[in-house]
Design an enzyme around this catalytic site. Sequence first.
Site, PDB file in Angstrom:
ATOM      1  N   LYS A  13      48.289  42.676  45.330  1.00  0.00           N
ATOM      2  CA  LYS A  13      48.792  43.461  44.328  1.00  0.00           C
ATOM      3  C   LYS A  13      48.976  44.924  44.502  1.00  0.00           C
ATOM      4  O   LYS A  13      50.207  45.204  44.336  1.00  0.00           O
ATOM      5  CB  LYS A  13      47.940  43.014  42.936  1.00  0.00           C
ATOM      6  CG  LYS A  13      48.410  41.672  42.406  1.00  0.00           C
ATOM      7  CD  LYS A  13      47.959  41.455  41.075  1.00  0.00           C
ATOM      8  CE  LYS A  13      46.613  41.855  40.791  1.00  0.00           C
ATOM      9  NZ  LYS A  13      45.556  41.183  41.541  1.00  0.00           N
ATOM     10  N   ARG A  88      46.525  42.277  31.019  1.00  0.00           N
ATOM     11  CA  ARG A  88      45.417  41.411  31.645  1.00  0.00           C
ATOM     12  C   ARG A  88      45.298  40.064  30.875  1.00  0.00           C
ATOM     13  O   ARG A  88      44.451  39.340  31.541  1.00  0.00           O
ATOM     14  CB  ARG A  88      44.062  42.223  31.844  1.00  0.00           C
ATOM     15  CG  ARG A  88      43.313  41.685  32.706  1.00  0.00           C
ATOM     16  CD  ARG A  88      42.184  42.648  32.893  1.00  0.00           C
ATOM     17  NE  ARG A  88      42.379  44.186  33.712  1.00  0.00           N
ATOM     18  CZ  ARG A  88      42.420  44.097  34.800  1.00  0.00           C
ATOM     19  NH1 ARG A  88      42.089  43.047  35.558  1.00  0.00           N
ATOM     20  NH2 ARG A  88      42.873  45.089  35.297  1.00  0.00           N
ATOM     21  N   ARG A 127      35.634  40.597  54.085  1.00  0.00           N
ATOM     22  CA  ARG A 127      35.774  42.561  54.263  1.00  0.00           C
ATOM     23  C   ARG A 127      34.735  42.993  54.719  1.00  0.00           C
ATOM     24  O   ARG A 127      33.589  42.493  54.178  1.00  0.00           O
ATOM     25  CB  ARG A 127      36.283  42.785  52.995  1.00  0.00           C
ATOM     26  CG  ARG A 127      37.915  42.702  52.758  1.00  0.00           C
ATOM     27  CD  ARG A 127      38.163  43.676  51.718  1.00  0.00           C
ATOM     28  NE  ARG A 127      37.896  43.901  50.383  1.00  0.00           N
ATOM     29  CZ  ARG A 127      38.496  43.359  49.365  1.00  0.00           C
ATOM     30  NH1 ARG A 127      39.816  43.572  49.314  1.00  0.00           N
ATOM     31  NH2 ARG A 127      37.920  43.396  48.207  1.00  0.00           N
ATOM     32  N   ARG A 161      30.387  44.753  50.744  1.00  0.00           N
ATOM     33  CA  ARG A 161      29.941  45.037  49.400  1.00  0.00           C
ATOM     34  C   ARG A 161      29.327  43.930  48.537  1.00  0.00           C
ATOM     35  O   ARG A 161      29.902  42.802  48.895  1.00  0.00           O
ATOM     36  CB  ARG A 161      31.308  45.796  48.526  1.00  0.00           C
ATOM     37  CG  ARG A 161      31.769  47.003  49.537  1.00  0.00           C
ATOM     38  CD  ARG A 161      32.801  47.637  48.871  1.00  0.00           C
ATOM     39  NE  ARG A 161      33.791  46.572  48.214  1.00  0.00           N
ATOM     40  CZ  ARG A 161      35.137  47.133  47.806  1.00  0.00           C
ATOM     41  NH1 ARG A 161      35.257  48.239  47.500  1.00  0.00           N
ATOM     42  NH2 ARG A 161      35.804  46.139  47.386  1.00  0.00           N
ATOM     43  N   ARG A 172      35.004  36.180  39.987  1.00  0.00           N
ATOM     44  CA  ARG A 172      36.047  36.970  39.592  1.00  0.00           C
ATOM     45  C   ARG A 172      37.455  36.062  39.327  1.00  0.00           C
ATOM     46  O   ARG A 172      38.042  36.287  38.390  1.00  0.00           O
ATOM     47  CB  ARG A 172      36.329  38.120  40.495  1.00  0.00           C
ATOM     48  CG  ARG A 172      35.454  39.138  40.691  1.00  0.00           C
ATOM     49  CD  ARG A 172      35.829  40.117  41.911  1.00  0.00           C
ATOM     50  NE  ARG A 172      36.800  40.403  42.065  1.00  0.00           N
ATOM     51  CZ  ARG A 172      37.195  41.123  43.234  1.00  0.00           C
ATOM     52  NH1 ARG A 172      36.482  41.280  44.149  1.00  0.00           N
ATOM     53  NH2 ARG A 172      38.444  41.841  43.068  1.00  0.00           N
TER      54      ARG A 172
END
Length: 220
Positions: A13, A88, A127, A161, A172
């Site tokens: 996004k 949201r 990642r 992370r 999430r």
Amino acid sequence: MRIVLVGPPGAGKGTQAAFLAQNLSIPHISTGDLFRANISKQTELGKLAKSYMDKGELVPDEVTIAMAKDRMEQPDAEHGFLLDGFPRNVSQAEALDVTLQEESMNLDAVLDLEVPEEEVVKRIAGRRICRNDSAHVFHVTYKKPKQEGVCDVCGGELYQRDDDSEETVRKRLEVYHTQTEPIIDYYKAQGLVVTISALGPVEEVTTRAMEALKREDDDK
């Protein structure tokens, strides 16, 4: 154009918002930027938001809405804006509708970036970040370093992370499905949703989005 951008974590996004805003010559308004700007400038809203954040609490909807309203009233947003990260949830979407109606404005489109859940997990969990410089980002599949675990740029150690772990990503996604995804149905009822695939190279997704938005605009 006045656009709301939605999509799950890992849909790209932020990247797409920046490109689309530039192509459409409208400001990119992200919730993260709003919070950082208000806190940095120590505005009343920023101080209020920080008081909740310092206690580890969620910032109430009315504070987020007030920040967004203030930003949308700035001169550079007179001819349109792209909202990223707001609304949201459905209550924020309803409040946005009220705010726009008060200003005799309306949304032109809600762009829904669609990505399969397993692709989201693959994108985020893969990642790897350089410990020396967080701007140096690699990926175990899409952007492999020349030497595993070592940054190509500075030789620093690459690590995952905590919030990029598969378990966290799936949590999430649960939050997204529960809280944010319902706004898609809310806006579908208003005939505003334009859904595109967010798979493929960034430039292809941007082109796909621009074409879809143009069709939506032409149909009105």
